[in-house]
Motif scaffolding. Structure first.
Motif, PDB file in Angstrom:
ATOM      1  N   VAL A   1       0.836  -1.214   0.000  1.00 41.72           N
ATOM      2  CA  VAL A   1       0.000   0.000   0.000  1.00 41.72           C
ATOM      3  C   VAL A   1       0.861   1.251   0.000  1.00 41.72           C
ATOM      4  O   VAL A   1       0.601   2.223  -0.728  1.00 41.72           O
ATOM      5  N   SER A   2       1.921   1.240   0.814  1.00 42.42           N
ATOM      6  CA  SER A   2       2.787   2.427   0.872  1.00 42.42           C
ATOM      7  C   SER A   2       3.410   2.726  -0.488  1.00 42.42           C
ATOM      8  O   SER A   2       3.652   3.874  -0.844  1.00 42.42           O
ATOM      9  N   HIS A   3       3.692   1.658  -1.283  1.00 44.90           N
ATOM     10  CA  HIS A   3       4.281   1.868  -2.603  1.00 44.90           C
ATOM     11  C   HIS A   3       3.233   2.294  -3.626  1.00 44.90           C
ATOM     12  O   HIS A   3       3.387   3.281  -4.338  1.00 44.90           O
ATOM     13  N   ASP A   4       2.123   1.516  -3.647  1.00 46.62           N
ATOM     14  CA  ASP A   4       1.158   1.739  -4.728  1.00 46.62           C
ATOM     15  C   ASP A   4       0.293   2.960  -4.527  1.00 46.62           C
ATOM     16  O   ASP A   4      -0.188   3.547  -5.500  1.00 46.62           O
ATOM     17  N   LEU A   5       0.056   3.345  -3.301  1.00 48.73           N
ATOM     18  CA  LEU A   5      -0.729   4.565  -3.093  1.00 48.73           C
ATOM     19  C   LEU A   5       0.071   5.819  -3.443  1.00 48.73           C
ATOM     20  O   LEU A   5      -0.488   6.839  -3.823  1.00 48.73           O
ATOM     21  N   ARG A   6       1.384   5.718  -3.283  1.00 43.85           N
ATOM     22  CA  ARG A   6       2.213   6.891  -3.541  1.00 43.85           C
ATOM     23  C   ARG A   6       2.112   7.328  -5.007  1.00 43.85           C
ATOM     24  O   ARG A   6       2.017   8.526  -5.315  1.00 43.85           O
ATOM     25  N   THR A   7       2.096   6.355  -5.936  1.00 43.70           N
ATOM     26  CA  THR A   7       2.089   6.699  -7.365  1.00 43.70           C
ATOM     27  C   THR A   7       0.831   7.457  -7.798  1.00 43.70           C
ATOM     28  O   THR A   7       0.917   8.560  -8.353  1.00 43.70           O
ATOM     29  N   PRO A   8      -0.398   6.904  -7.539  1.00 42.71           N
ATOM     30  CA  PRO A   8      -1.591   7.657  -7.963  1.00 42.71           C
ATOM     31  C   PRO A   8      -1.784   8.948  -7.178  1.00 42.71           C
ATOM     32  O   PRO A   8      -2.234   9.949  -7.736  1.00 42.71           O
TER      33      PRO A   8
ATOM     34  N   ASP B   1      -6.819  12.107 -16.066  1.00 38.05           N
ATOM     35  CA  ASP B   1      -5.822  11.375 -15.276  1.00 38.05           C
ATOM     36  C   ASP B   1      -6.210  11.324 -13.799  1.00 38.05           C
ATOM     37  O   ASP B   1      -6.071  10.281 -13.125  1.00 38.05           O
ATOM     38  N   ILE B   2      -6.696  12.469 -13.298  1.00 37.90           N
ATOM     39  CA  ILE B   2      -7.138  12.492 -11.887  1.00 37.90           C
ATOM     40  C   ILE B   2      -8.290  11.531 -11.681  1.00 37.90           C
ATOM     41  O   ILE B   2      -8.356  10.782 -10.691  1.00 37.90           O
ATOM     42  N   TYR B   3      -9.232  11.518 -12.654  1.00 37.69           N
ATOM     43  CA  TYR B   3     -10.395  10.641 -12.572  1.00 37.69           C
ATOM     44  C   TYR B   3      -9.967   9.163 -12.587  1.00 37.69           C
ATOM     45  O   TYR B   3     -10.441   8.353 -11.777  1.00 37.69           O
ATOM     46  N   ASP B   4      -9.042   8.818 -13.495  1.00 38.80           N
ATOM     47  CA  ASP B   4      -8.570   7.430 -13.582  1.00 38.80           C
ATOM     48  C   ASP B   4      -7.892   6.991 -12.299  1.00 38.80           C
ATOM     49  O   ASP B   4      -8.125   5.893 -11.771  1.00 38.80           O
ATOM     50  N   ASP B   5      -7.027   7.877 -11.773  1.00 37.89           N
ATOM     51  CA  ASP B   5      -6.304   7.520 -10.541  1.00 37.89           C
ATOM     52  C   ASP B   5      -7.246   7.388  -9.345  1.00 37.89           C
ATOM     53  O   ASP B   5      -7.071   6.524  -8.479  1.00 37.89           O
ATOM     54  N   SER B   6      -8.268   8.269  -9.310  1.00 38.61           N
ATOM     55  CA  SER B   6      -9.218   8.185  -8.198  1.00 38.61           C
ATOM     56  C   SER B   6     -10.051   6.902  -8.283  1.00 38.61           C
ATOM     57  O   SER B   6     -10.331   6.257  -7.267  1.00 38.61           O
TER      58      SER B   6
ATOM     59  N   SER C   1       4.589  -4.218  -7.555  1.00 38.36           N
ATOM     60  CA  SER C   1       4.199  -3.785  -8.901  1.00 38.36           C
ATOM     61  C   SER C   1       3.709  -2.365  -8.839  1.00 38.36           C
ATOM     62  O   SER C   1       3.084  -1.931  -7.887  1.00 38.36           O
ATOM     63  N   ARG C   2       3.937  -1.659  -9.915  1.00 42.81           N
ATOM     64  CA  ARG C   2       3.622  -0.229  -9.900  1.00 42.81           C
ATOM     65  C   ARG C   2       2.144   0.026  -9.729  1.00 42.81           C
ATOM     66  O   ARG C   2       1.734   0.920  -9.032  1.00 42.81           O
ATOM     67  N   ARG C   3       1.317  -0.789 -10.394  1.00 43.91           N
ATOM     68  CA  ARG C   3      -0.111  -0.503 -10.346  1.00 43.91           C
ATOM     69  C   ARG C   3      -0.914  -1.760 -10.010  1.00 43.91           C
ATOM     70  O   ARG C   3      -1.784  -2.152 -10.747  1.00 43.91           O
TER      71      ARG C   3
END
Length: 904
Positions: A677-684, A711-716, A849-851
């Motif tokens: 979570v610490s890794h994957d939440l940081r990216t979006p 992009d904001i919509y996709d990440d959210s 994994s990144r995403r």
């Protein structure tokens, strides 16, 4: 100097013993050699000193002495009200144990340690009350005289000619934390007696002529001083050898148990000797074939002596055999006995043998020291009367004897008619005696058949025939030899049969122990251990068994077993009073109930099974008709209880290990989850904050603004999906999958799921192939929608833009199969094996994994399995991957829903 690594088991024992010592109260005994030396006075004086030091001191019970100085010291001390017990028309003031436990002072004064409580109280002896106070963490001050110590009772009786009935086990005195000797000169004590400071005038005169004679007091004082000195020596040895685990004594004292009136004296002597030599102490009972025929008073005497040996710290053991000296010698050799203590009474002997009992034992064990304790009292036994009382008539055995001897006569007549000699006829009659002895119970039938054989031989085969006279006087010698040979044959046959019976009993009991060990090793659950334990104990003791399972010092489950038919145990053995005894046993970690000095009015004997300093279970042995356990069975059932304790401890350790592994797995899950979570939440989040920051500048064109907003919509949306998966995973991990199923149309489920998939779904071609529009499944719709979303999003994520994704639905028997196929790059064979594991992603990284956290497919598997279905992955020809799962089919007929999964 070599270093020896400490034994972990020994360290654990030391830790447990130190923990017990820290919780247990301390016992201080004010010790004297006679009444009036000042024990109670010294105890009250010590109580005042403790009170002045700020310690909470309470008087629990003080014997109402008519001594002014002692009574004066009671002023200023707090009291616990006595317990009023009606007894034979009067009211007795007794120590109120329950009130003391409820008050729980730091120090309590309880006079007269050896006092016997009236019937109806929890304990029969006051020292048991004091032990319960100590277990509750309360310090106790008490008093006792030398004549009340069990092992010294005989010595005191020989000096004063008075047998003291109220006695305490030596262990109470030996285990006391402090012993303060209260000593005065005998002349001063006699002067106090003459002044009326101890007893009233009439009692004083009587005491001076009996117990308080000067020579008695001098001897008692010497014994008290020696007992105190022995205690000091023990402390010195203990302190000297503390921490030296290699220290062991070589002395091992063996005392032989019997029903002899002198046996208690022998046991006490052996206990004193073991104490003096700091050696092991064992009490041996040799069970013979005649033990079961002993009179009730002899059985009671054996049980009383066995109990006395236990109280004096002996380890009880039993051997089997009719040759008692041989059994003692063999046990002594095997067990490393250094000294054997025997008793001898002046019993009148009818037949004098070449070697007496002691002489035979000396010849069998010449390297062992044998001590014989004489008894000045003469005990005469009527052997004839004893044997006659054991004769039991049986019609079956009688007719067996008549039949066998009749057949012997018929055979002999036939042999005589064909011309065989008299020697052959004699052999036939001896054979008849042999058969009679082997086929009947008791020696009497063998003896009678011997006489019948001789008389028959004389009557039918010696001239003149059909009379009991003989012409030739030499036949008298023939008759005598024939009778002796027959009786010897009969006796030996009966003895062999008795020994075979004894061997059968030994083999049966040994097999029970072996079976118990095997069965307990195979037991995998607490219920199995309880039931198998009850069955094996019942086989050994033939008594109904109650098994209380204990957790956190509370009874959590009760199992009962009465016999092989599993018949129900009467409610009277399971009522609240009996359960209260079991609860007391749990709290105090001591046996109680029938046959003990604690709550003896109970209907069962309750024994705690202790492991790692806590009670694991309590075994209740129902004592119907107050019938006690045989001495030969006690050592065996104790061994069995040890096996059960080991099995329970092993089970608890396995449960703790499982819990530890589960906790470790949860910690691993938590660590992986936090890391992922610490890794994957940081990216979006970084992407969202960066895009929002650019939008706030107002320096970008409309096209860029629109792209940043998307992009904001996709990440959210990705974050929302991630949070949904995390919540679902945490909920399943905590409570399991809680399903709320109902019949749902498959078409509606898929349509609703496609409304919530990734925005990039428009970049792919998604087709739904469903022939039956009314196809229904019994599911928790919310969870199944989550499964379809996760699989379709996975297909969108790992396939190129413009690829085709097909959702195919078909029916196979009672199951609906839903498959989601894509034409992407596919999944390798290795990845297919791990694809449904938590935190696994197709690139082989665990949560980095990144995403993607690798939660989606693991969550899908948990949901489908909870629905009773299966989930799988396979290759899509010619390219791509197919994820499929099955659900239970519901057939619709009119308004009726039929769940195929519930059919037989």
């Amino acid at each position: 100097m070599s270093y020896m690594r400490p034994n972990p088991d020994e360290l654990l024992k030391q830790i447990n013993s130190s923990e017990r010592a820290s919780r247990r109260g301390r016992l201080k005994i004010f010790f004297g050699y006679a009444a009036g030396v000042g024990k109670t006075y010294a105890m009250l004086d010590a109580a005042h000193a403790a009170q002045r030091a700020g310690i909470d001191v309470v008087v629990g019970y003080i014997e109402p002495h008519a001594r002014k100085d002692t009574q004066a010291l009671l002023e200023g001390l707090k009291f616990i009200p006595p317990l009023i017990i009606p007894y034979k028309g009067i009211n007795l003031n007794e120590f109120n144990l329950d009130a003391a436990l409820e008050r729980k002072p730091k120090v309590i004064l309880v006079d007269e340690l050896a006092h016997t409580n009236p019937q109806g109280l929890r304990h029969t002896k006051r020292y048991s009350d004091i032990e319960e106070l100590l277990d509750a963490g309360i310090d106790v001050y008490t008093t006792v005289n030398v004549q009340h110590i069990e092992s010294l009772n005989d010595i005191v009786a020989s000096i004063t000619h008075i047998v003291v009935r109220e006695r305490i086990p030596d262990r109470i005195f030996d285990e006391a934390d402090q012993v303060e000797l209260i000593d005065v000169e005998p002349e001063d004590l006699i002067e106090r007696l003459n002044e009326g400071k101890i007893y009233k005038e009439k009692q004083s005169k009587k005491a001076l002529s009996n117990f308080f004679a000067k020579e008695n007091l001098v001897a008692l004082r010497e014994i008290a001083l020696r007992k105190t000195a022995d205690r000091v020596n023990k402390e010195v040895i203990t302190n000297k050898n503390e921490g030296n685990s290699s220290y062991h004594t070589n002395e091992h004292i063996l005392v032989c148990l019997s029903s002899s009136p002198s046996n208690p004296k022998v046991i006490r002597t052996a206990a004193r000797m073991a104490d003096a030599f700091h050696g092991k102490f064992t009490a041996l009972f040799v069970q013979t074939t005649h033990s079961k025929d002993l009179e009730d008073k002899n059985i009671s005497a054996i049980r009383a002596n066995l109990k006395l040996a236990e109280e004096l710290g002996a380890e009880i053991t039993t051997t089997y055999g009719d040759d008692v000296p041989y059994q003692i010698a063999e046990y002594a050799k095997v067990s490393g006995i250094s000294k054997v203590i025997l008793g001898r009474t002046n019993t009148r002997k009818i037949f004098r043998t070449k070697l007496g009992f002691v002489d035979k034992l000396v010849s069998l064990a010449p390297d062992i020291d044998i001590y014989v304790i004489p008894d000045k009292d003469t005990h005469k036994y009527s052997f004839r009367k004893r044997h006659l009382t054991n004769l039991k008539f049986s019609c079956v055995d009688f007719f067996k004897m008549i039949g066998i001897m009749g057949l012997s006569n018929i055979t002999s007549l036939y042999v005589d008619s064909v011309g065989f000699s008299e020697a052959n006829i004699i052999t036939i009659f001896i054979l008849g005696v042999l058969l009679t002895s082997s086929k009947t119970n008791g020696k009497v039938y063998g003896v009678i058949s011997s006489i019948i054989g001789v008389l028959s031989f004389d009557f039918f085969f010696i001239e003149p025939k059909l009379t009991f006279t003989a012409y030739d006087s030499q036949y008298l010698i023939t008759f005598l030899i024939m009778l002796i040979a027959s009786i010897i044959t009969s006796t030996l046959t009966s003895k062999v049969k008795e020994q075979a019976d004894t061997s059968a009993i030994i083999a049966y009991r040994t097999n029970i122990l072996l079976d118990a060990s095997r069965e307990l090793q195979k037991a995998n659950s607490l219920e199995e251990i309880a039931m198998k334990s009850q069955i094996q104990i019942y086989k050994l003791l033939n008594k109904p068994i109650i098994f209380y399972v204990v957790k956190d010092e509370k009874i959590v489950k009760t199992y009962t077993y009465r016999d092989e038919n599993n018949s129900k145990l009467e409610d009277e053995y399971l009522e609240a009073d009996e359960r209260a005894v079991a609860t007391w046993v749990i709290r105090n970690r001591k046996k109680a109930g029938a046959g003990t000095e604690t709550l003896p009015g109970s209907k069962s004997l309750y024994i705690p099974l202790i492991g790692q300093d806590k009670v694991l279970a309590v075994v209740g042995i129902v004592m119907k008709n107050n019938k006690d356990i045989d001495s030969g069975e006690k050592s065996l059932y104790r061994a069995m209880l040890n096996q059960i304790s080991f099995a329970l401890e092993k089970y608890n350790l396995n449960e703790v290990q499982k819990l530890t592994l589960m906790q470790a797995e949860k910690e691993r899950f938590r660590a992986n989850l936090l890391r992922a979570v610490s890794h994957d939440l940081r990216t979006p989040l970084t992407s969202i904050s960066g895009s929002a920051n650019l939008l706030l500048t107002n320096t970008i064109d409309e096209e860029s603004r629109k792209q940043l907003t998307l992009d904001i919509y996709d990440d959210s949306l990705w974050l929302i999906n991630l949070v949904e998966n995390l919540l679902s995973v945490s909920r399943i991990d905590k409570d399991g999958v809680n399903l709320r199923t109902e019949p749902q149309l498959v078409r509606e489920i898929i349509t609703e799921a496609l409304n919530h998939i990734n925005r990039k779904a428009s970049e792919h071609i998604i087709k739904v192939n469903l022939k039956d529009e009314l196809l229904m499944v019994d599911v928790d719709v919310r969870l199944i929608i989550q499964v379809i979303i996760n699989i379709v999003d996975n297909a969108i994520k790992y396939t190129e833009e413009g690829s085709e994704i097909n959702i195919n639905v078909c029916v196979n028997g009672k199951k609906v199969i839903i498959e989601i196929a894509d034409n992407g790059q596919g999944i390798s064979k290795h990845n297919k094996e791990c694809i449904f594991d938590m935190f696994f992603t197709v690139n082989g990284n665990k949560g980095d994994s990144r995403r993607g956290l690798g939660l989606g497919l693991a969550l899908c598997k948990s949901i489908i399995v909870a629905h009773g279905g299966k989930i799988y992955v396979r290759d899509n020809n010619p390219q791509g991957t197919i994820f499929g799962f099955t659900l239970s089919l519901v057939e619709v007929r009119g308004n009726e829903n039929i769940d195929f999964s519930s059919r037989g």
